[in-house]
Design an enzyme around this catalytic site. Structure first.
Site, PDB file in Angstrom:
ATOM      1  N   CYS A   1      -2.421  -1.237   9.248  1.00  0.00           N
ATOM      2  CA  CYS A   1      -2.303   0.612   9.399  1.00  0.00           C
ATOM      3  C   CYS A   1      -3.128   1.432  10.344  1.00  0.00           C
ATOM      4  O   CYS A   1      -4.331   0.808  10.201  1.00  0.00           O
ATOM      5  CB  CYS A   1      -1.962   1.028   7.792  1.00  0.00           C
ATOM      6  SG  CYS A   1      -2.245   2.888   8.337  1.00  0.00           S
TER       7      CYS A   1
ATOM      8  N   GLY B   1      10.775   0.972  17.641  1.00  0.00           N
ATOM      9  CA  GLY B   1      11.646   1.711  18.752  1.00  0.00           C
ATOM     10  C   GLY B   1      13.153   1.738  18.152  1.00  0.00           C
ATOM     11  O   GLY B   1      13.740   1.912  19.528  1.00  0.00           O
TER      12      GLY B   1
END
Lengths: 276, 305
Positions: B132, B246
């Site tokens: 993260c 994506g």
């Protein structure tokens, strides 16, 4: 074990390709779109929003949220009033009658009309006035006839069209920063006076830029008048999953973030923390 | 059509198809119940859980960029106690395998999270978020260092019998090195990629758009980077890969599969099309039918095998 799912499993229950019945320019950069969607027209509340995919594309990528401007359950239609501000709204303005628009709706909580409301003061800044039209319709439908709409913008051409409010019998009062129409200055300048005239059971509802909402909240807090605010945020998923659209609120004694798309967009003005 | 096998095995997690949700884009699987039956998914990967409840970063947290979404949510989550005591009960209704993503500020926290989740039958696997970019401690600071990833994976693997998946960051010079370090440490699967560190500036305010200044870029914009990294890593390790980055439709999913991913995670596109995952499952089935592919596993890594 466990609670029942908060919603039963439906297939595409709230996402649909809906027919555009009308889409036209009202004034300057303000457009009105009418959509055929009986399920939403019947069940949605003022203050809720639709999440529209302005184009089947990767760029723009995300859907765009539009608050509901008007609900017509008889005809099964909903209206949105929008301002061309960027790529998404530009694309939306190109839709023609008979085209289909991919929307998720209705989303968000909507205004709370429970309780004793005898009169209402609606405060709108710029395009923030849009959900207040649906609210005015709802209030009228509940027999609340004393409604004031205090509407502000930078200049006359940026004021949202008010003819629909006037047709409904709402008292419209305008203000512009440059004085090109109505009071010269902020619309919130006029709120204390209106509150003074008001009586028991008056509720304030506001939507617009954050500084305006903050001013409305402070004025109402001083006079101890109930006030609901509809917040504007960039909204990504629209269903609470991504946590992108949060605003800081007081929750009992602690501060936390609530999602504008799910717990909002309407918040009690006392909840909102204004440090950002 | 029923003859086509879409099921995959990710480190012992039996998925009826390769399609999962990328962590952080699907909440805990409950936000999309109005849109489709989540039991059609191969697996649900949850939002990352930490020891303590986290409010997340101040807003603005997101901004759209060309074909991308820049975000800095900051691992907002209810914390492990509430997750186990409350959220998990709501997940009883989900029959698809549930993979829980975890992150800690320290190695001890990762271990504690793994230990506690190890005792929960409902959970099919654990994903270590060491990537993260939006929190000061933990997350990416571990993920960019092969030795740290190795140590953290070893410690977590020792704390649980459940399949351990390590989610890798693309913000490194050599992702293969980090991938190998994770596998050596006991990762039974790898998930890649997390977001690419990015930034956007508001030219009128002359300040960064995001309150956290920087954020993670996700969405179609990063897909070619992700496909390339899956392609590299798949050839270097022998554990199954969950390809993420994506993915919008079955063609994108197939790119990842052919690059070497056995499973795929759909992230940002869920926000655009809430039924994306089921559309992709159907698309994969049709593709296999048209191309005479009897088992989707035949396609895994076929671009280099």
């Amino acid at each position: 074990m466990g609670q029942a799912p908060k919603c039963f499993l439906g297939v595409n229950g709230m996402k649909a390709n809906v027919k555009v019945m009308a889409n036209f320019r009202v004034k300057e950069n303000y457009y009105l779109m009418e959509l055929q969607r009986p399920e939403v027209a019947k069940n949605a509340r003022a203050g809720q929003f639709i999440h529209a995919r302005c184009k089947d594309s990767k760029d723009p990528l995300l859907r765009r949220p539009f608050s509901i401007y008007s609900l017509d359950s008889d005809k099964g239609r909903i209206k949105i009033l929008y301002e061309i501000k960027g790529m998404g709204t530009e694309l939306l303005s190109k839709y023609k009658e008979g085209d289909f628009l991919d929307i998720m709706a209705p989303l968000g909580n909507g205004f709370n009309l429970e309780g004793n409301i005898s009169s209402a003061i609606l405060v709108g800044g710029g395009i923030g006035g849009a959900p207040l039209m649906a609210l005015a319709e709802s209030l009228k439908g509940r027999g609340i006839n004393r409604i004031y709409f205090l509407v502000g913008a930078q200049s006359k051409d940026k004021l949202i069209p008010t003819v629909d409010f006037e047709s409904l019998g709402v008292n419209v009062i305008t203000a512009t920063d440059d004085g090109s129409e109505g009071h010269r200055g902020y619309i919130t300048d006029l709120l204390p006076m209106k509150l003074k005239e008001s009586s028991e059971g008056c509720t304030v509802f506001a939507c617009g830029p954050r500084p305006m909402l903050k001013a409305v909240a402070q004025i109402c807090a001083r006079k101890n008048i109930p006030c609901q605010l509809s917040l504007e945020e960039i909204i990504s998923c629209g269903v609470g999953a991504c946590q992108g659209c949060v605003c800081k609120v007081k929750d009992n004694d602690t501060e936390t973030y609530h999602r504008v798309c799910l717990e909002g967009p309407v918040f009690d003005s006392g909840e909102v923390v204004w440090d950002v | 059509m029923s003859k086509i096998n879409l099921s995959v095995d990710i480190a012992g997690i039996k998925m009826q198809n390769p399609v999962t949700t990328a962590s952080g884009t699907f909440g805990f699987g409950l936000d999309y119940l109005d849109y489709f039956d989540v039991n059609q998914l191969g697996a649900v990967v949850t939002k990352t859980i930490t020891i303590n409840r986290r409010m997340g970063n101040p807003p603005p947290r997101i901004i759209e960029t060309p074909s991308g979404l820049l975000n800095s949510i900051g691992l907002a989550n209810p914390g492990i106690d509430e997750f186990i005591q409350s959220t998990l009960l709501d997940l009883e209704h989900i029959k698809a395998p549930i993979i829980v993503s975890i992150a800690g500020d320290t190695e001890e926290e990762y271990v504690e999270l793994a230990e506690r989740l190890d005792k929960v039958d409902k959970i099919a696997g654990i994903e270590l978020n060491v990537s993260c970019p939006n929190v000061r401690m933990g997350g990416i600071q571990f993920g960019v260092c092969p030795e740290q990833v190795n140590r953290l994976t070893k410690a977590s693997a020792a704390a649980t019998q459940k399949p351990l998946i390590v989610k890798l960051t693309p913000n490194v010079t050599d992702i293969v090195e980090v991938a190998c370090a994770a596998v050596e440490g006991g990762a039974r699967s790898l998930s890649l990629i997390n977001t690419l560190l990015g930034m956007s500036i508001d030219i009128n305010k002359r300040k960064p758009v995001l309150a956290n200044n920087v954020g993670g870029l996700a969405g179609p914009a990063i897909r070619p980077v992700a496909v390339r990294m899956v392609w590299q890593v798949a050839q270097a390790v022998d554990v199954p890969i969950i390809g993420v980055g994506g993915i919008c439709d079955y063609r994108d999913a197939l790119e990842f599969i052919m690059a070497g991913a056995a499973s795929v995670g759909v992230g940002t596109w869920n926000f655009v099309n809430p039924t994306a995952c089921v559309d992709i499952i159907e698309g994969l089935r049709c593709f296999c039918l048209e191309q005479g592919v009897k088992d989707i596993n035949e396609l895994v890594g076929c671009s280099w095998k």
